[in-house]
Design an enzyme around this catalytic site. Sequence first.
Site, PDB file in Angstrom:
ATOM      1  N   LYS A 124      -1.936   8.121   7.872  1.00  0.00           N
ATOM      2  CA  LYS A 124      -1.618   6.424   7.919  1.00  0.00           C
ATOM      3  C   LYS A 124      -0.047   5.901   9.288  1.00  0.00           C
ATOM      4  O   LYS A 124       0.889   7.317   9.498  1.00  0.00           O
ATOM      5  CB  LYS A 124      -1.262   6.001   6.279  1.00  0.00           C
ATOM      6  CG  LYS A 124      -1.734   6.546   5.602  1.00  0.00           C
ATOM      7  CD  LYS A 124      -2.933   5.016   5.184  1.00  0.00           C
ATOM      8  CE  LYS A 124      -2.989   4.587   4.431  1.00  0.00           C
ATOM      9  NZ  LYS A 124      -2.629   4.460   2.689  1.00  0.00           N
ATOM     10  N   TYR A 153       1.888   1.967  -3.191  1.00  0.00           N
ATOM     11  CA  TYR A 153       1.058   2.142  -3.921  1.00  0.00           C
ATOM     12  C   TYR A 153       0.607   3.625  -4.066  1.00  0.00           C
ATOM     13  O   TYR A 153       0.679   5.052  -4.656  1.00  0.00           O
ATOM     14  CB  TYR A 153      -0.657   1.180  -3.815  1.00  0.00           C
ATOM     15  CG  TYR A 153      -2.054   1.889  -4.519  1.00  0.00           C
ATOM     16  CD1 TYR A 153      -2.224   2.230  -3.880  1.00  0.00           C
ATOM     17  CD2 TYR A 153      -1.506   1.532  -5.787  1.00  0.00           C
ATOM     18  CE1 TYR A 153      -4.101   2.839  -4.739  1.00  0.00           C
ATOM     19  CE2 TYR A 153      -3.343   2.039  -6.407  1.00  0.00           C
ATOM     20  CZ  TYR A 153      -4.173   2.890  -6.237  1.00  0.00           C
ATOM     21  OH  TYR A 153      -4.960   3.806  -6.794  1.00  0.00           O
ATOM     22  N   CYS A 183       8.202 -28.796 -19.581  1.00  0.00           N
ATOM     23  CA  CYS A 183       9.817 -28.264 -19.065  1.00  0.00           C
ATOM     24  C   CYS A 183       8.974 -29.071 -17.638  1.00  0.00           C
ATOM     25  O   CYS A 183       8.026 -28.606 -17.275  1.00  0.00           O
ATOM     26  CB  CYS A 183       9.313 -26.730 -18.670  1.00  0.00           C
ATOM     27  SG  CYS A 183      10.663 -25.920 -17.114  1.00  0.00           S
ATOM     28  N   TYR A 216     -19.030   2.375  11.054  1.00  0.00           N
ATOM     29  CA  TYR A 216     -19.171   3.681  11.574  1.00  0.00           C
ATOM     30  C   TYR A 216     -19.474   4.397  10.956  1.00  0.00           C
ATOM     31  O   TYR A 216     -19.099   6.057  10.413  1.00  0.00           O
ATOM     32  CB  TYR A 216     -17.591   3.708  11.691  1.00  0.00           C
ATOM     33  CG  TYR A 216     -16.750   3.313   9.633  1.00  0.00           C
ATOM     34  CD1 TYR A 216     -17.285   4.536   8.534  1.00  0.00           C
ATOM     35  CD2 TYR A 216     -16.217   1.993   9.692  1.00  0.00           C
ATOM     36  CE1 TYR A 216     -17.437   3.888   7.590  1.00  0.00           C
ATOM     37  CE2 TYR A 216     -15.939   1.595   8.304  1.00  0.00           C
ATOM     38  CZ  TYR A 216     -15.876   2.560   7.323  1.00  0.00           C
ATOM     39  OH  TYR A 216     -15.866   2.005   5.731  1.00  0.00           O
ATOM     40  N   LYS A 226     -12.311  12.303  12.253  1.00  0.00           N
ATOM     41  CA  LYS A 226     -13.592  13.359  11.514  1.00  0.00           C
ATOM     42  C   LYS A 226     -14.068  13.499  12.711  1.00  0.00           C
ATOM     43  O   LYS A 226     -13.906  13.991  14.056  1.00  0.00           O
ATOM     44  CB  LYS A 226     -14.329  11.570  11.769  1.00  0.00           C
ATOM     45  CG  LYS A 226     -14.508  10.288  11.328  1.00  0.00           C
ATOM     46  CD  LYS A 226     -15.689   9.603  10.916  1.00  0.00           C
ATOM     47  CE  LYS A 226     -14.975   8.104  10.606  1.00  0.00           C
ATOM     48  NZ  LYS A 226     -15.341   7.106  10.168  1.00  0.00           N
ATOM     49  N   CYS A 277       9.119 -19.436 -20.197  1.00  0.00           N
ATOM     50  CA  CYS A 277      10.082 -20.716 -20.506  1.00  0.00           C
ATOM     51  C   CYS A 277       8.235 -21.526 -21.285  1.00  0.00           C
ATOM     52  O   CYS A 277       8.007 -21.683 -20.589  1.00  0.00           O
ATOM     53  CB  CYS A 277       9.863 -21.911 -19.574  1.00  0.00           C
ATOM     54  SG  CYS A 277      10.812 -23.581 -20.750  1.00  0.00           S
ATOM     55  N   ASP A 328       0.487  -0.959   0.303  1.00  0.00           N
ATOM     56  CA  ASP A 328       0.074   0.273   0.595  1.00  0.00           C
ATOM     57  C   ASP A 328       0.561   1.090   0.362  1.00  0.00           C
ATOM     58  O   ASP A 328       0.897   2.567  -0.531  1.00  0.00           O
ATOM     59  CB  ASP A 328      -0.726  -0.171   0.891  1.00  0.00           C
ATOM     60  CG  ASP A 328      -1.556  -1.697   0.981  1.00  0.00           C
ATOM     61  OD1 ASP A 328      -3.189  -0.880   2.401  1.00  0.00           O
ATOM     62  OD2 ASP A 328      -1.820  -1.846   0.107  1.00  0.00           O
ATOM     63  N   ARG A 383     -18.245  -0.701  -1.474  1.00  0.00           N
ATOM     64  CA  ARG A 383     -18.185  -0.276  -1.976  1.00  0.00           C
ATOM     65  C   ARG A 383     -18.170   0.197  -3.211  1.00  0.00           C
ATOM     66  O   ARG A 383     -18.907   1.167  -4.129  1.00  0.00           O
ATOM     67  CB  ARG A 383     -16.984   0.658  -1.242  1.00  0.00           C
ATOM     68  CG  ARG A 383     -17.283   1.854  -2.032  1.00  0.00           C
ATOM     69  CD  ARG A 383     -16.098   2.498  -1.093  1.00  0.00           C
ATOM     70  NE  ARG A 383     -14.608   2.619  -0.916  1.00  0.00           N
ATOM     71  CZ  ARG A 383     -13.671   2.402  -0.273  1.00  0.00           C
ATOM     72  NH1 ARG A 383     -14.096   3.413   0.841  1.00  0.00           N
ATOM     73  NH2 ARG A 383     -12.595   1.944  -0.294  1.00  0.00           N
ATOM     74  N   GLU A 389     -16.495  -1.984   8.188  1.00  0.00           N
ATOM     75  CA  GLU A 389     -15.700  -2.516   6.796  1.00  0.00           C
ATOM     76  C   GLU A 389     -15.253  -3.764   8.351  1.00  0.00           C
ATOM     77  O   GLU A 389     -15.802  -4.118   9.058  1.00  0.00           O
ATOM     78  CB  GLU A 389     -14.200  -2.047   8.598  1.00  0.00           C
ATOM     79  CG  GLU A 389     -13.074  -1.538   7.107  1.00  0.00           C
ATOM     80  CD  GLU A 389     -12.847  -1.428   6.298  1.00  0.00           C
ATOM     81  OE1 GLU A 389     -13.537  -0.320   6.411  1.00  0.00           O
ATOM     82  OE2 GLU A 389     -11.661  -1.241   5.987  1.00  0.00           O
ATOM     83  N   SER A 395     -13.890   7.563  -0.554  1.00  0.00           N
ATOM     84  CA  SER A 395     -12.825   7.007   0.047  1.00  0.00           C
ATOM     85  C   SER A 395     -12.293   8.276   1.205  1.00  0.00           C
ATOM     86  O   SER A 395     -12.235   9.731   0.831  1.00  0.00           O
ATOM     87  CB  SER A 395     -12.147   6.707  -0.965  1.00  0.00           C
ATOM     88  OG  SER A 395     -11.162   7.527  -1.835  1.00  0.00           O
ATOM     89  N   LEU A 396     -11.399   7.956   1.706  1.00  0.00           N
ATOM     90  CA  LEU A 396     -10.675   9.211   2.228  1.00  0.00           C
ATOM     91  C   LEU A 396      -9.833   9.905   1.833  1.00  0.00           C
ATOM     92  O   LEU A 396      -8.628   8.580   1.486  1.00  0.00           O
ATOM     93  CB  LEU A 396     -10.535   8.490   3.888  1.00  0.00           C
ATOM     94  CG  LEU A 396     -11.613   8.417   4.532  1.00  0.00           C
ATOM     95  CD1 LEU A 396     -10.732   7.368   6.540  1.00  0.00           C
ATOM     96  CD2 LEU A 396     -12.545   9.094   5.313  1.00  0.00           C
ATOM     97  N   ASP A 421      -8.032  -2.750   8.436  1.00  0.00           N
ATOM     98  CA  ASP A 421      -7.738  -2.785   7.238  1.00  0.00           C
ATOM     99  C   ASP A 421      -8.570  -4.134   6.801  1.00  0.00           C
ATOM    100  O   ASP A 421      -7.999  -5.388   6.842  1.00  0.00           O
ATOM    101  CB  ASP A 421      -6.119  -3.027   7.499  1.00  0.00           C
ATOM    102  CG  ASP A 421      -5.480  -3.038   5.710  1.00  0.00           C
ATOM    103  OD1 ASP A 421      -6.060  -2.681   4.847  1.00  0.00           O
ATOM    104  OD2 ASP A 421      -4.477  -3.585   5.280  1.00  0.00           O
TER     105      ASP A 421
HETATM  106 ZN   LIG Z   1      11.872 -24.842 -18.762  1.00  0.00          ZN
END
Ligand SMILES: [Zn+2]
Length: 672
Positions: free
Chosen positions: A317, A44, A434, A232, A293, A429, A41, A144, A180, A90-91, A125
């Site tokens: 965060k 991201y 294989c 919440y 909040k 491959c 995260d 959501r 959540e 979203s926050l 989370d």
């Molecule tokens: Zn291979």
Amino acid sequence: MLGKRPMQDMFDIQNRVARLRDNINYHNHRYHVLDAPEISDGEYDLLMQELQALEKDHPEFVIPDSPARRVGAAPLEAFGSVEHEVPMLSLGNVFDHDGLLAWHKRVVGLLEGAPTDFVCEHKMDGLAVSLLYENTRFIRGATRGNGLRGEDITQNLKTISSIPLLLPKDAPDRLEVRGEVYISRVGFAKLNDDRAKAEQPLFANPRNAAAGSLRQLDSRVTAKRPLDICVYFGRGQLPAVHWETLQYLKSMGFKINPHSSLISNISEAQDYYNRWLEQREDIEYEADGIVIKVNSTSLQQRLGSVGREPRWAIAFKFPPIQATTRLLDIDIQVGRTGSLNPIAVLEPVSVGGVVIKSAALHNQDDIARKDIRIGDIVVVQRAGDVIPQIVAPVTSKRTGAESVFKMPEHCPVCDSAVIRSEDEAMSRCLNANCPAQGYELLKHFVSRNAMDIRGIGKSLAQALFETELVRDVADLYYLTEEQLSGVERLAEKSIANALASIEKSKERPFASVLFALGIRHVGEETADVLVKTFGNIDGIIAASEDELLAIDSIGPKIADSMVSFFMQDDNLMMIERLRQAGVKMESDAGQQGDLPLTGQEYVLTGRLEMFARKDAQVRLKKLGASTGSSVTQKTNYLVAGADPGSKLAKAQKLGIEVLSEDDLLRILNRYE
Ligand SMILES: [Zn+2]
């Protein structure tokens, strides 16, 4: 030359913006739709921050569907879709004290000094959901989704025992509650434990496990998962302040988070943050920060929202959990589908209480982008993830002895040439024989959700492979007791066990067989859809790319991979040998002929107004009918649209019944 510089710079920025968007869209999809993120995260967030900053400085490069302007990913197609009456926002995020103070200053400014208190909550989370109640009954639950529309997961949510299905009589007539859905640390450990014992793939982290469980099409599976919820948010006739709303929801039977706290000034928010940051590993679930909040609902309304984020709330965060160590080497693992996966070999290091010895590196591009070299000191991170990530090399500690990694040009297992296609970052491959792939495929083939051959565990699978008794999975069905007794240290009982469970696997439904074949991108759900659409392996092998693409949940990646799988003779031979051994290659429904249109052939001609032709064909096939391209004696019905041409004449000549589009629609509606 000098005159060209600024143009070049702008060009570079535009390129960077485009690449960031592609990247973010890709990771968004991995995270929200596939529940299989490749980056943490934290990484991201860094990508998103860079894109937001560039778009702010260069509004000329902003496009309406930039990921910086939307809230997550589109819903999966398998569930019904639900429009949220009020968008689920979203926050916004802040990452340090200064960010928090800047947010507070903005709020105070907008409220022109109106006094306010705040509520601090954990940022759990999990997965945000909406629960709708009418006349005290739980009537609808949704994810959501993209904030405006989500998936209808009512049945699955009903399996969560902390969600009340009936409210007290004095509850508001109409009430929406949001919360959540999550899995606790203890629940997660037990879930993965059970999966390990059953040789099922493990979930990467509690959030993914929760998301995967909520998205099960079969809610009986969901019911077995240790899902929980904390609410919440409420919408309906409720108290005028958030804190009291929480207490009220609690009195209605909802679970609220016991760690929430009412505070009167912003410095207490910092205290709350510090306290929980210190104890984050001890919280019973994973939290990646706190949420602050504005308490008063009327002040919340005055503040409103900007774009995708409410102004009255902010997420603060936690930093990701990091450590530094040395990258000793980069190993290559060859996956079941032939992908060459680089794995970082690390000097063991403790990160947040867990000793890390290796980390995923994804692909060559990722390694090059981060400029990670063998011998580097690297920053390793666990951010809510069990799979550790390498964040970056510590370049200041380089000695010059580090070496740049290069993906091998030959498969480390079979030495065949490695191919890297243009549209993906993975090297592969392509050798169907294989051994690495064969062994991986064998493990997948015998696993519980595939052929469920419990008599063959990992070590026996390995032994079968090394002794070349099993070169492809079809060989399993031709094993003899004598051959098995030649395998080292295999007791008589284990031999009987293995043979019995191989025999029993012939009862596995065709959808499981199709999944077991290990065709790239064809998971259990896709296998199900294919079986329902085509009924048997011959139909699936014969399906053209267009026919596959006409199916709702099948995109170009799956279609492409299927067509190339069935183009290979080795694979067709393997399927034939499986069939001859008695493995199911058609659905039971097909065998019994109990689909409503089984045995009927339809030919479609002319211009259809109400259907795309492919669509109509797929729908007919789902009902058991076959569809032909020309009118013959075997044809039962000709569906004629506008300007039907010669087929109509031929049908009339042969005395075949001609249907209008309306007739077709009636037939489809009757049986679907
Ligand atoms: Zn291979």
